[in-house]
Scaffold this motif. Structure first.
Motif, mmCIF file in Angstrom:
data_model
loop_
_atom_site.group_PDB
_atom_site.id
_atom_site.type_symbol
_atom_site.label_atom_id
_atom_site.label_comp_id
_atom_site.label_asym_id
_atom_site.label_seq_id
_atom_site.Cartn_x
_atom_site.Cartn_y
_atom_site.Cartn_z
ATOM 1 N N ILE A 191 -53.202 9.343 8.816
ATOM 2 C CA ILE A 191 -55.035 9.973 8.785
ATOM 3 C C ILE A 191 -55.072 10.953 9.499
ATOM 4 O O ILE A 191 -56.612 11.210 8.792
ATOM 5 C CB ILE A 191 -55.066 8.515 8.882
ATOM 6 C CG1 ILE A 191 -55.265 7.001 8.313
ATOM 7 C CG2 ILE A 191 -57.031 8.626 9.192
ATOM 8 C CD1 ILE A 191 -55.531 5.518 9.097
ATOM 9 N N ARG A 243 -55.686 13.749 6.273
ATOM 10 C CA ARG A 243 -56.610 13.751 5.556
ATOM 11 C C ARG A 243 -56.777 12.228 5.016
ATOM 12 O O ARG A 243 -55.922 11.441 5.412
ATOM 13 C CB ARG A 243 -56.058 14.007 4.462
ATOM 14 C CG ARG A 243 -54.605 13.254 3.090
ATOM 15 C CD ARG A 243 -54.650 13.636 1.878
ATOM 16 N NE ARG A 243 -52.896 13.023 1.519
ATOM 17 C CZ ARG A 243 -52.328 12.668 1.206
ATOM 18 N NH1 ARG A 243 -51.972 13.713 2.317
ATOM 19 N NH2 ARG A 243 -51.384 12.305 0.313
ATOM 20 N N PRO A 244 -57.940 11.960 4.712
ATOM 21 C CA PRO A 244 -58.373 10.567 4.556
ATOM 22 C C PRO A 244 -57.249 9.782 3.189
ATOM 23 O O PRO A 244 -57.089 10.181 2.298
ATOM 24 C CB PRO A 244 -60.020 10.576 4.141
ATOM 25 C CG PRO A 244 -59.814 12.067 4.411
ATOM 26 C CD PRO A 244 -58.893 12.697 4.514
ATOM 27 N N TYR A 279 -56.646 5.248 2.092
ATOM 28 C CA TYR A 279 -57.351 3.848 1.751
ATOM 29 C C TYR A 279 -55.283 3.309 1.508
ATOM 30 O O TYR A 279 -54.971 3.764 2.109
ATOM 31 C CB TYR A 279 -57.658 4.080 -0.116
ATOM 32 C CG TYR A 279 -56.936 4.293 -0.371
ATOM 33 C CD1 TYR A 279 -55.582 3.213 -1.694
ATOM 34 C CD2 TYR A 279 -56.848 5.338 -1.619
ATOM 35 C CE1 TYR A 279 -55.309 3.605 -2.633
ATOM 36 C CE2 TYR A 279 -56.185 6.120 -2.410
ATOM 37 C CZ TYR A 279 -55.063 5.394 -3.485
ATOM 38 O OH TYR A 279 -54.390 5.559 -4.089
ATOM 39 N N GLU A 328 -60.347 1.434 15.428
ATOM 40 C CA GLU A 328 -61.267 1.714 14.421
ATOM 41 C C GLU A 328 -62.555 0.694 15.497
ATOM 42 O O GLU A 328 -63.450 1.425 16.452
ATOM 43 C CB GLU A 328 -62.010 1.240 13.273
ATOM 44 C CG GLU A 328 -63.604 1.265 12.896
ATOM 45 C CD GLU A 328 -63.930 0.956 11.566
ATOM 46 O OE1 GLU A 328 -65.052 1.488 10.959
ATOM 47 O OE2 GLU A 328 -63.354 -0.374 10.919
ATOM 48 N N LEU A 342 -61.010 6.245 14.691
ATOM 49 C CA LEU A 342 -60.884 6.271 14.016
ATOM 50 C C LEU A 342 -62.164 5.349 13.553
ATOM 51 O O LEU A 342 -62.854 5.028 14.250
ATOM 52 C CB LEU A 342 -60.041 6.095 12.686
ATOM 53 C CG LEU A 342 -58.983 4.334 12.574
ATOM 54 C CD1 LEU A 342 -60.345 3.977 11.403
ATOM 55 C CD2 LEU A 342 -57.784 4.642 12.492
ATOM 56 N N GLY A 385 -63.958 3.975 9.696
ATOM 57 C CA GLY A 385 -63.486 4.117 8.488
ATOM 58 C C GLY A 385 -65.021 3.516 7.823
ATOM 59 O O GLY A 385 -66.285 4.179 8.462
ATOM 60 N N ARG A 386 -64.357 4.024 6.357
ATOM 61 C CA ARG A 386 -66.119 4.231 5.455
ATOM 62 C C ARG A 386 -65.691 3.748 3.912
ATOM 63 O O ARG A 386 -64.250 3.964 3.483
ATOM 64 C CB ARG A 386 -66.123 5.655 5.784
ATOM 65 C CG ARG A 386 -65.585 6.232 5.002
ATOM 66 C CD ARG A 386 -65.718 7.783 4.858
ATOM 67 N NE ARG A 386 -64.649 8.767 4.238
ATOM 68 C CZ ARG A 386 -65.733 10.031 3.402
ATOM 69 N NH1 ARG A 386 -65.814 10.313 3.720
ATOM 70 N NH2 ARG A 386 -63.918 10.597 3.427
#
Length: 71
Positions: free
Chosen positions: A20, A23-24, A26, A57, A62, A64-65
């Motif tokens: 991660i 790069r971001p 899913y 998280e 990290l 999340g979004r």
């Protein structure tokens, strides 16, 4: 076989952070990237991935979004 399971189990957090950090991504993409980059050695399922992401998280490692897909 036991050592392989221990390696897979003990590596999930480090692997996720490394991947991660590039790069971001899913969830499904994370699973595929881990499998592809390890040539099939690391095969995680959603039941392993999402609790690990929530744990990372919660510890602040990290964030999340949510992002709406571009159709």
């Amino acid at each position: 076989m036991i050592r392989q399971k221990e390696l897979v189990k003990g590596s999930v957090d480090s692997l996720l952070l490394c991947l991660i950090g590039q790069r971001p991504m899913y969830g499904y993409q994370i699973l595929r990237e881990l499998e592809d980059k390890s040539q099939g050695y690391f095969k995680y399922k959603e039941g392993t991935l999402y609790p690990a992401l929530h744990r990372l998280e919660k510890t602040g490692l990290l964030t999340g979004r949510w992002k709406l897909p571009r159709w």
